[in-house]
Design a protein around this motif. Structure first.
Motif, PDB file in Angstrom:
ATOM      1  N   GLN A   1     -13.268  64.495 173.068  1.00  0.00           N
ATOM      2  CA  GLN A   1     -12.430  65.600 173.549  1.00  0.00           C
ATOM      3  C   GLN A   1     -10.974  65.183 173.546  1.00  0.00           C
ATOM      4  O   GLN A   1     -10.642  64.015 173.768  1.00  0.00           O
ATOM      5  CB  GLN A   1     -12.789  65.961 174.999  1.00  0.00           C
TER       6      GLN A   1
ATOM      7  N   VAL B   1     -14.351  76.261 170.474  1.00  0.00           N
ATOM      8  CA  VAL B   1     -13.691  75.011 170.073  1.00  0.00           C
ATOM      9  C   VAL B   1     -13.023  74.346 171.266  1.00  0.00           C
ATOM     10  O   VAL B   1     -12.835  73.143 171.302  1.00  0.00           O
ATOM     11  CB  VAL B   1     -12.658  75.189 168.933  1.00  0.00           C
TER      12      VAL B   1
ATOM     13  N   ARG C   1     -17.623  80.149 182.295  1.00  0.00           N
ATOM     14  CA  ARG C   1     -17.538  78.700 182.094  1.00  0.00           C
ATOM     15  C   ARG C   1     -18.697  77.981 182.779  1.00  0.00           C
ATOM     16  O   ARG C   1     -19.249  78.453 183.762  1.00  0.00           O
ATOM     17  CB  ARG C   1     -16.196  78.135 182.577  1.00  0.00           C
TER      18      ARG C   1
ATOM     19  N   GLU D   1     -17.247  64.686 180.757  1.00  0.00           N
ATOM     20  CA  GLU D   1     -16.028  65.467 180.547  1.00  0.00           C
ATOM     21  C   GLU D   1     -14.884  64.698 181.191  1.00  0.00           C
ATOM     22  O   GLU D   1     -15.131  63.689 181.884  1.00  0.00           O
ATOM     23  CB  GLU D   1     -16.177  66.870 181.137  1.00  0.00           C
TER      24      GLU D   1
ATOM     25  N   GLY E   1     -13.004  70.176 171.696  1.00  0.00           N
ATOM     26  CA  GLY E   1     -13.920  69.220 171.092  1.00  0.00           C
ATOM     27  C   GLY E   1     -13.319  68.821 169.751  1.00  0.00           C
ATOM     28  O   GLY E   1     -13.068  69.665 168.897  1.00  0.00           O
TER      29      GLY E   1
ATOM     30  N   TYR F   1     -16.086  73.742 189.016  1.00  0.00           N
ATOM     31  CA  TYR F   1     -14.805  73.608 189.728  1.00  0.00           C
ATOM     32  C   TYR F   1     -13.806  74.733 189.499  1.00  0.00           C
ATOM     33  O   TYR F   1     -12.735  74.746 190.087  1.00  0.00           O
ATOM     34  CB  TYR F   1     -14.158  72.252 189.439  1.00  0.00           C
ATOM     35  N   TYR F   2     -14.143  75.701 188.672  1.00  0.00           N
ATOM     36  CA  TYR F   2     -13.126  76.690 188.311  1.00  0.00           C
ATOM     37  C   TYR F   2     -12.862  77.738 189.381  1.00  0.00           C
ATOM     38  O   TYR F   2     -13.753  78.161 190.121  1.00  0.00           O
ATOM     39  CB  TYR F   2     -13.511  77.407 187.015  1.00  0.00           C
TER      40      TYR F   2
ATOM     41  N   GLY G   1      -6.263  73.205 183.398  1.00  0.00           N
ATOM     42  CA  GLY G   1      -6.331  72.366 182.204  1.00  0.00           C
ATOM     43  C   GLY G   1      -7.280  72.935 181.179  1.00  0.00           C
ATOM     44  O   GLY G   1      -7.854  74.019 181.369  1.00  0.00           O
TER      45      GLY G   1
ATOM     46  N   GLN H   1     -23.016  67.163 169.752  1.00  0.00           N
ATOM     47  CA  GLN H   1     -23.486  65.787 169.697  1.00  0.00           C
ATOM     48  C   GLN H   1     -23.685  65.253 171.109  1.00  0.00           C
ATOM     49  O   GLN H   1     -23.262  65.877 172.071  1.00  0.00           O
ATOM     50  CB  GLN H   1     -22.425  64.918 169.002  1.00  0.00           C
TER      51      GLN H   1
ATOM     52  N   ARG I   1     -23.017  63.784 176.589  1.00  0.00           N
ATOM     53  CA  ARG I   1     -23.896  64.786 177.204  1.00  0.00           C
ATOM     54  C   ARG I   1     -25.238  64.741 176.484  1.00  0.00           C
ATOM     55  O   ARG I   1     -25.271  64.755 175.244  1.00  0.00           O
ATOM     56  CB  ARG I   1     -23.307  66.207 177.081  1.00  0.00           C
TER      57      ARG I   1
ATOM     58  N   GLU J   1      -4.492  68.191 181.578  1.00  0.00           N
ATOM     59  CA  GLU J   1      -4.588  68.642 182.966  1.00  0.00           C
ATOM     60  C   GLU J   1      -3.179  68.754 183.535  1.00  0.00           C
ATOM     61  O   GLU J   1      -2.365  67.850 183.336  1.00  0.00           O
ATOM     62  CB  GLU J   1      -5.404  67.645 183.815  1.00  0.00           C
TER      63      GLU J   1
ATOM     64  N   GLY K   1     -21.848  70.711 165.331  1.00  0.00           N
ATOM     65  CA  GLY K   1     -20.782  70.688 166.333  1.00  0.00           C
ATOM     66  C   GLY K   1     -21.278  70.375 167.727  1.00  0.00           C
ATOM     67  O   GLY K   1     -20.551  70.572 168.697  1.00  0.00           O
TER      68      GLY K   1
ATOM     69  N   THR L   1     -12.022  65.966 183.140  1.00  0.00           N
ATOM     70  CA  THR L   1     -11.250  66.459 184.287  1.00  0.00           C
ATOM     71  C   THR L   1     -11.552  65.674 185.571  1.00  0.00           C
ATOM     72  O   THR L   1     -10.639  65.344 186.333  1.00  0.00           O
ATOM     73  CB  THR L   1     -11.553  67.960 184.512  1.00  0.00           C
TER      74      THR L   1
ATOM     75  N   GLU M   1     -27.547  66.559 175.139  1.00  0.00           N
ATOM     76  CA  GLU M   1     -27.831  67.920 174.669  1.00  0.00           C
ATOM     77  C   GLU M   1     -28.628  67.826 173.391  1.00  0.00           C
ATOM     78  O   GLU M   1     -28.695  66.774 172.758  1.00  0.00           O
ATOM     79  CB  GLU M   1     -26.520  68.648 174.365  1.00  0.00           C
TER      80      GLU M   1
HETATM   81  P1  HAM Z   1     -16.250  72.202 178.259  1.00  0.00           P
HETATM   82  O1  HAM Z   1     -16.183  73.624 177.905  1.00  0.00           O
HETATM   83  O2  HAM Z   1     -17.490  71.705 178.874  1.00  0.00           O
HETATM   84  O3  HAM Z   1     -15.008  71.947 179.237  1.00  0.00           O
HETATM   85  O4  HAM Z   1     -15.926  71.329 176.993  1.00  0.00           O
HETATM   86  C1  HAM Z   1     -14.743  71.508 176.258  1.00  0.00           C
HETATM   87  C2  HAM Z   1     -15.026  71.444 174.779  1.00  0.00           C
HETATM   88  O5  HAM Z   1     -15.683  70.220 174.460  1.00  0.00           O
HETATM   89  C3  HAM Z   1     -15.978  72.516 174.268  1.00  0.00           C
HETATM   90  O6  HAM Z   1     -15.300  73.716 174.038  1.00  0.00           O
HETATM   91  C4  HAM Z   1     -16.462  71.899 172.969  1.00  0.00           C
HETATM   92  O7  HAM Z   1     -15.519  72.096 171.927  1.00  0.00           O
HETATM   93  C5  HAM Z   1     -16.498  70.426 173.311  1.00  0.00           C
HETATM   94  N1  HAM Z   1     -17.877  70.010 173.584  1.00  0.00           N
HETATM   95  C6  HAM Z   1     -18.575  70.152 174.737  1.00  0.00           C
HETATM   96  N2  HAM Z   1     -19.824  69.653 174.606  1.00  0.00           N
HETATM   97  C7  HAM Z   1     -19.924  69.179 173.344  1.00  0.00           C
HETATM   98  C8  HAM Z   1     -20.947  68.522 172.592  1.00  0.00           C
HETATM   99  N3  HAM Z   1     -22.135  68.225 173.127  1.00  0.00           N
HETATM  100  N4  HAM Z   1     -20.681  68.182 171.299  1.00  0.00           N
HETATM  101  C9  HAM Z   1     -19.493  68.453 170.743  1.00  0.00           C
HETATM  102  N5  HAM Z   1     -18.475  69.052 171.408  1.00  0.00           N
HETATM  103  C10 HAM Z   1     -18.685  69.412 172.688  1.00  0.00           C
HETATM  104  C11 HAM Z   1     -14.712  70.742 179.794  1.00  0.00           C
HETATM  105  O8  HAM Z   1     -15.197  69.705 179.457  1.00  0.00           O
HETATM  106  C12 HAM Z   1     -13.606  70.825 180.818  1.00  0.00           C
HETATM  107  N6  HAM Z   1     -13.406  69.466 181.358  1.00  0.00           N
HETATM  108  C13 HAM Z   1     -12.348  71.392 180.223  1.00  0.00           C
HETATM  109  C14 HAM Z   1     -11.245  71.479 181.215  1.00  0.00           C
HETATM  110  C15 HAM Z   1     -10.203  70.665 181.344  1.00  0.00           C
HETATM  111  N7  HAM Z   1     -11.179  72.398 182.170  1.00  0.00           N
HETATM  112  C16 HAM Z   1     -10.087  72.172 182.879  1.00  0.00           C
HETATM  113  N8  HAM Z   1      -9.500  71.101 182.403  1.00  0.00           N
END
Ligand code: HAM
Length: 422
Positions: free
Chosen positions: A127, A283, A258, A81, A309, A262-263, A305, A122, A113, A131, A120, A83, A115
């Motif tokens: 992303q 999304v 979430r 990610e 995706g 860190y939230y 922030g 991968q 990741r 922030e 949707g 952040t 996963e």
């Molecule tokens: P997150 O919810 O882990 O937040 O990921 C944000 C978005 O990334 C998800 O809503 C999704 O659309 C997309 N996403 C996550 N994992 C996958 C995956 N394996 N394949 C496709 N899309 C994916 C964060 O990452 C935080 N850093 C957001 C944030 C920024 N919070 C504060 N600042």
């Protein structure tokens, strides 16, 4: 051996990349409207950064990271990610010393990741994230959420909703943690092994367990909002009030916690009910993280922030017909001498700002016209023996089918006058 892209990764071929570029351009334009500047951080970081920032009780860190040792035996991780990297760069580059306290950054790029791949989902995905660091104010939470909503509106996405919740400050979270432990304590034997570990380390993570998702204790669990301190409650109420004043639709979703550690305070997600993605797909999501910069040895600094995706945005957008950009000129040499002239002309045309291509295979006219068609060329430039001798080219405007012999020195002038207004 037939090589295949690793599971969970996707090639973005040229027929799709123009859709990506349009989306990326829109995201850059909206970022400029919000005075948010781009920051580019490394794709891999020291593993320790993610352990500390994202938290080692989160699934992302404990199960999904691409971690390996480099040649000197240091543990590095492909970023799951964005952040954590931005926060690290903020501290390392002393951005907190900037007299402009509120620093707003955006980033776009691949994340990793481990996963189970699905619609949707991968292993390498992309992303777009934002922030906003340095100012603790509910107005900044709302600035972030409005920006996220503006993006989905600009894309014309239907069936999306903004879900919000508050986790509160440290004191609220401590009280909530205890309440959760009291709630689950007597039923630990009914929960999975991971949840038993989470119970001590971080009981909040029990709520986003994928295994025990449907256990009745989940829906009856205490709600964060009932454990907020007075000031955390005021912060959240102001956020809700501002959203309502701006006529941004939202739902308070008390189940939203979430998946990253860190939230604090406001958390939010943009959830789509578009059937193309499956009901309730997220999304984008984000929230406030007031302790993160300090956790990374920076001065106490608040932040908020979100990230979308990009693949999920594209799925929600649907398969738009890709109207492929054509080129200005396709240069068609007939014979070796003509080929020498053709490469001179294409080089000269490009230097003058025209897009062009030529036949490199020595084909006949028919094959070359087919290519001009496939490249959606506005003009076909034929260079035969006669033209080489007379130092001219035969220019055909493909839309009107009109054809003219043009002296070499007049080519640019001819194209400029025929393409005026484009
Ligand atoms: P997150 O919810 O882990 O937040 O990921 C944000 C978005 O990334 C998800 O809503 C999704 O659309 C997309 N996403 C996550 N994992 C996958 C995956 N394996 N394949 C496709 N899309 C994916 C964060 O990452 C935080 N850093 C957001 C944030 C920024 N919070 C504060 N600042």
């Amino acid at each position: 051996m037939a090589y295949k892209a690793p599971r969970g990764t996707v090639d973005i071929l040229p027929d799709k990349s123009s859709q990506w570029m349009r989306l990326e351009q829109l995201l850059r334009t909206i970022s400029a409207h919000y005075n948010v500047k781009e920051m580019r951080t490394p794709i891999f970081e020291h593993t320790e950064l993610f352990n500390r920032a994202v938290g080692d009780t989160s699934d992302v860190v404990s199960k999904e990271m691409y971690t390996f040792e480099d040649k000197k035996g240091r543990s590095v991780t492909l970023r799951p990610e964005g952040t954590a990297g931005i926060a690290r760069a903020y501290v390392e580059n002393k951005m907190f010393a900037n007299p402009e306290k509120l620093q707003k950054y955006y980033y776009m790029g691949p994340m990793f990741r481990y996963e189970r791949p699905g619609n949707g989902r991968q292993r390498q995905f992309h992303q777009f994230g934002v922030e906003m660091l340095g100012v603790e104010s509910p107005y900044v939470d709302v600035e972030c959420m409005v920006m996220a909503v503006t993006i989905v509106e600009a894309l014309g996405l239907k069936d999306v909703k903004l879900h919000i919740n508050s986790l509160g400050d440290d004191e609220s979270r401590d009280a909530y943690r205890k309440a959760l432990q009291d709630h689950f304590r007597d039923s630990l034997d009914q929960l999975c092994h991971d949840c038993n570990e989470r119970f001590e380390k971080n009981p909040l993570r029990i709520l986003d367990c994928k295994v025990d998702n449907d256990h009745p204790l989940m829906s009856s669990a205490p709600k964060t909002l009932d454990y907020l301190t007075e000031s955390a409650k005021q912060h959240f109420e102001k956020v809700c009030e501002l959203l309502s004043d701006l006529e941004i639709e939202y739902v308070v979703d008390t189940n939203l916690v979430r998946g990253l550690d860190y939230y604090s305070h406001t958390v939010f997600e943009i959830i789509s009910d578009d059937p193309k993605m499956g009901q309730g797909a997220t999304v984008g999501g984000g929230g406030r993280y007031n302790g993160l910069i300090e956790e990374l040895d920076g001065p106490a600094t608040s932040g908020v922030g979100f990230a979308f995706g990009i693949e999920r945005l594209l799925i929600a957008l649907g398969n738009e017909e890709d109207d492929e950009e054509g080129i200005d000129v396709y240069v068609m040499p007939l014979g070796e001498e003509a080929k020498d002239l053709a490469i001179q002309i294409t080089t000269m045309l490009r230097a003058n700002g025209f897009s062009c291509d030529m036949d490199f295979m020595g084909r006949g006219l028919k094959g070359q016209f087919k290519s001009a068609d496939r490249h959606h060329a506005k003009f076909s430039m034929i260079i035969g023996e006669e033209e080489v001798k007379n130092e001219t080219v035969n220019m055909k405007e493909n839309a009107t089918r009109s054809q003219e012999n043009i002296p070499l020195e007049n080519i640019v002038e001819y194209l400029e006058s025929h393409m005026e207004g484009e």
